[in-house]
Design a protein around this motif. Structure first.
Motif, mmCIF file in Angstrom:
data_model
loop_
_atom_site.group_PDB
_atom_site.id
_atom_site.type_symbol
_atom_site.label_atom_id
_atom_site.label_comp_id
_atom_site.label_asym_id
_atom_site.label_seq_id
_atom_site.Cartn_x
_atom_site.Cartn_y
_atom_site.Cartn_z
ATOM 1 N N GLY A 88 0.832 -1.192 0.000
ATOM 2 C CA GLY A 88 0.000 0.000 0.000
ATOM 3 C C GLY A 88 0.870 1.247 0.000
ATOM 4 O O GLY A 88 2.100 1.165 -0.019
ATOM 5 N N GLU A 89 0.239 2.397 0.022
ATOM 6 C CA GLU A 89 0.970 3.661 0.038
ATOM 7 C C GLU A 89 1.669 3.817 1.382
ATOM 8 O O GLU A 89 1.053 4.140 2.391
ATOM 9 C CB GLU A 89 0.004 4.826 -0.191
ATOM 10 N N GLY A 90 2.991 3.543 1.384
ATOM 11 C CA GLY A 90 3.780 3.710 2.604
ATOM 12 C C GLY A 90 3.682 2.558 3.583
ATOM 13 O O GLY A 90 4.382 2.567 4.605
ATOM 14 N N VAL A 91 2.849 1.568 3.306
ATOM 15 C CA VAL A 91 2.692 0.436 4.229
ATOM 16 C C VAL A 91 2.628 -0.874 3.445
ATOM 17 O O VAL A 91 1.829 -1.009 2.525
ATOM 18 C CB VAL A 91 1.431 0.576 5.103
ATOM 19 N N TRP A 92 3.481 -1.819 3.807
ATOM 20 C CA TRP A 92 3.434 -3.160 3.260
ATOM 21 C C TRP A 92 2.918 -4.105 4.340
ATOM 22 O O TRP A 92 3.335 -4.025 5.492
ATOM 23 C CB TRP A 92 4.815 -3.639 2.816
ATOM 24 N N ARG A 93 2.030 -5.009 3.953
ATOM 25 C CA ARG A 93 1.508 -6.007 4.888
ATOM 26 C C ARG A 93 1.775 -7.397 4.334
ATOM 27 O O ARG A 93 1.381 -7.703 3.209
ATOM 28 C CB ARG A 93 0.004 -5.806 5.128
ATOM 29 N N VAL A 94 2.429 -8.213 5.140
ATOM 30 C CA VAL A 94 2.722 -9.595 4.771
ATOM 31 C C VAL A 94 1.942 -10.490 5.722
ATOM 32 O O VAL A 94 2.111 -10.420 6.937
ATOM 33 C CB VAL A 94 4.225 -9.906 4.869
ATOM 34 N N THR A 95 1.075 -11.339 5.170
ATOM 35 C CA THR A 95 0.197 -12.180 5.993
ATOM 36 C C THR A 95 0.356 -13.640 5.592
ATOM 37 O O THR A 95 0.435 -13.956 4.403
ATOM 38 C CB THR A 95 -1.273 -11.756 5.824
ATOM 39 N N ASN A 96 0.408 -14.523 6.584
ATOM 40 C CA ASN A 96 0.511 -15.945 6.297
ATOM 41 C C ASN A 96 -0.802 -16.661 6.592
ATOM 42 O O ASN A 96 -1.796 -16.033 6.984
ATOM 43 C CB ASN A 96 1.682 -16.590 7.058
ATOM 44 N N LYS A 97 -0.816 -17.990 6.432
ATOM 45 C CA LYS A 97 -2.040 -18.764 6.614
ATOM 46 C C LYS A 97 -2.540 -18.744 8.048
ATOM 47 O O LYS A 97 -3.725 -18.966 8.304
ATOM 48 C CB LYS A 97 -1.806 -20.214 6.174
ATOM 49 N N ALA A 98 -1.627 -18.506 8.992
ATOM 50 C CA ALA A 98 -2.009 -18.467 10.403
ATOM 51 C C ALA A 98 -2.522 -17.086 10.812
ATOM 52 O O ALA A 98 -2.735 -16.837 11.995
ATOM 53 C CB ALA A 98 -0.829 -18.864 11.276
ATOM 54 N N ALA A 99 -2.711 -16.188 9.840
ATOM 55 C CA ALA A 99 -3.195 -14.825 10.076
ATOM 56 C C ALA A 99 -2.196 -13.991 10.873
ATOM 57 O O ALA A 99 -2.564 -12.987 11.475
ATOM 58 C CB ALA A 99 -4.555 -14.833 10.777
ATOM 59 N N GLU A 100 -0.930 -14.398 10.884
ATOM 60 C CA GLU A 100 0.122 -13.562 11.455
ATOM 61 C C GLU A 100 0.477 -12.495 10.418
ATOM 62 O O GLU A 100 0.428 -12.749 9.216
ATOM 63 C CB GLU A 100 1.348 -14.402 11.796
ATOM 64 N N THR A 101 0.824 -11.315 10.891
ATOM 65 C CA THR A 101 1.050 -10.194 9.974
ATOM 66 C C THR A 101 2.358 -9.484 10.281
ATOM 67 O O THR A 101 2.696 -9.234 11.444
ATOM 68 C CB THR A 101 -0.101 -9.175 10.060
ATOM 69 N N LEU A 102 3.080 -9.180 9.219
ATOM 70 C CA LEU A 102 4.281 -8.365 9.298
ATOM 71 C C LEU A 102 3.942 -7.035 8.626
ATOM 72 O O LEU A 102 3.635 -7.003 7.434
ATOM 73 C CB LEU A 102 5.426 -9.069 8.562
ATOM 74 N N VAL A 103 3.938 -5.957 9.389
ATOM 75 C CA VAL A 103 3.594 -4.638 8.862
ATOM 76 C C VAL A 103 4.874 -3.822 8.725
ATOM 77 O O VAL A 103 5.551 -3.535 9.724
ATOM 78 C CB VAL A 103 2.592 -3.911 9.785
ATOM 79 N N ILE A 104 5.194 -3.442 7.490
ATOM 80 C CA ILE A 104 6.409 -2.674 7.211
ATOM 81 C C ILE A 104 5.988 -1.267 6.800
ATOM 82 O O ILE A 104 5.345 -1.078 5.763
ATOM 83 C CB ILE A 104 7.235 -3.322 6.092
ATOM 84 N N THR A 105 6.303 -0.303 7.634
ATOM 85 C CA THR A 105 5.960 1.096 7.351
ATOM 86 C C THR A 105 7.148 1.756 6.659
ATOM 87 O O THR A 105 8.216 1.932 7.256
ATOM 88 C CB THR A 105 5.606 1.848 8.644
ATOM 89 N N ILE A 106 6.964 2.098 5.380
ATOM 90 C CA ILE A 106 8.035 2.637 4.552
ATOM 91 C C ILE A 106 8.063 4.167 4.658
ATOM 92 O O ILE A 106 7.080 4.833 4.344
ATOM 93 C CB ILE A 106 7.857 2.230 3.079
ATOM 94 N N GLU A 107 9.196 4.687 5.084
ATOM 95 C CA GLU A 107 9.367 6.139 5.135
ATOM 96 C C GLU A 107 10.103 6.668 3.898
ATOM 97 O O GLU A 107 9.790 7.741 3.385
ATOM 98 C CB GLU A 107 10.140 6.526 6.405
ATOM 99 N N GLU A 108 11.065 5.886 3.438
ATOM 100 C CA GLU A 108 11.844 6.305 2.263
ATOM 101 C C GLU A 108 12.461 5.069 1.616
ATOM 102 O O GLU A 108 13.006 4.210 2.304
ATOM 103 C CB GLU A 108 12.962 7.267 2.680
ATOM 104 N N ILE A 109 12.354 4.956 0.296
ATOM 105 C CA ILE A 109 12.991 3.874 -0.437
ATOM 106 C C ILE A 109 14.272 4.405 -1.078
ATOM 107 O O ILE A 109 14.252 5.342 -1.867
ATOM 108 C CB ILE A 109 12.055 3.283 -1.502
ATOM 109 N N VAL A 110 15.395 3.806 -0.714
ATOM 110 C CA VAL A 110 16.702 4.212 -1.226
ATOM 111 C C VAL A 110 17.058 3.431 -2.485
ATOM 112 O O VAL A 110 17.685 3.963 -3.409
ATOM 113 C CB VAL A 110 17.780 3.984 -0.139
ATOM 114 N N HIS A 111 16.626 2.170 -2.537
ATOM 115 C CA HIS A 111 16.955 1.315 -3.686
ATOM 116 C C HIS A 111 15.877 0.258 -3.833
ATOM 117 O O HIS A 111 15.372 -0.275 -2.840
ATOM 118 C CB HIS A 111 18.322 0.639 -3.462
ATOM 119 N N ASP A 112 15.534 -0.057 -5.095
ATOM 120 C CA ASP A 112 14.528 -1.091 -5.359
ATOM 121 C C ASP A 112 14.879 -1.747 -6.692
ATOM 122 O O ASP A 112 14.816 -1.107 -7.736
ATOM 123 C CB ASP A 112 13.126 -0.470 -5.415
#
Length: 220
Positions: free
Chosen positions: A59-83
């Motif tokens: 998403g805009e500034g936020v990445w969400r990674v979810t697995n089958k167990a409904a566990e979530t990794l929320v990555i809040t992006i402030e600045e991307i230096v390299h992609d």
């Protein structure tokens, strides 16, 4: 493989909650779907990760990674230096040392040494992300994948987890698909992680499989 260097904070919501404050980090998104967050240290070990099968929603500034167990990794992006994204091709897999390779041969002949009800289907079963050492059939007809190590550690559990995720989606295999990490010794940390992942562990005696007397003398 996608490599992203970004200033970000990370929150894990699952069995235990964890927070990484804002800093510049390396984000690895692999072809198998796994996402891991690395600092410039700790060798190969990530600060946090999500193993496949999982889904990454950007998403805009936020990445969400979810697995089958409904566990979530929320990555809040402030600045991307390299992609950048790179095609690494098919990896030939780790070449086992002499002991591990010999263990695989011995256990292929004696899968009952891992678990009494196992019979061998084939060695080196290709999962699409590397071959699992032994593909076995359990007494109830289900599929059992066995990964063989000289010493069972967290890396072996992670490797087996990835294989099981791919094999679970394989319609050609009888389901359910179970996983066993077999090794001469297994660390407590690996046993705990394996239990959390629904995997089993089995210690095997290399000398006994070769028909030798124990290398450490016993009293009786």
């Amino acid at each position: 493989m996608r490599l992203v260097i970004a200033r970000c904070s990370v929150d894990y919501v699952g069995r235990l909650n964890a927070h990484l404050p804002s800093a510049v980090r390396l984000l690895l998104i692999k072809a198998d779907g796994s996402v891991s967050i690395h600092a410039d240290g700790r060798a190969y070990k990530p600060l946090n990760w999500m193993s496949p099968p999982c889904v990454l929603a950007e998403g805009e500034g936020v990445w969400r990674v979810t697995n089958k167990a409904a566990e979530t990794l929320v990555i809040t992006i402030e600045e991307i230096v390299h992609d950048s994204t790179h095609d690494l091709g098919i990896d030939p897999g780790l070449r086992k040392d002499g002991v591990e390779a010999h263990l695989q041969v011995l256990l292929a002949d004696r899968p009952d040494a891992i678990r009494p009800d196992l019979t061998l289907v084939r060695r080196e079963y290709e999962t699409g992300i590397g071959p699992v050492d032994l593909l076995c059939r359990a007494g109830d007809g289900s599929t059992v994948a066995v990964e063989i190590k000289r010493r069972g550690e967290i890396d072996g559990v992670e490797q087996l987890t990835r294989y099981i995720a791919r094999m679970t989606d394989d319609p050609a295999l009888p389901h359910p698909v179970h996983g066993i990490l077999a090794a001469q010794s297994i660390t407590p940390q690996a046993r705990l992680l394996a239990s959390d992942r629904g995997l089993s562990c089995a210690t095997v005696d290399y000398d006994a499989l070769r028909g030798l007397e124990p290398s450490i003398p016993t009293l009786f």
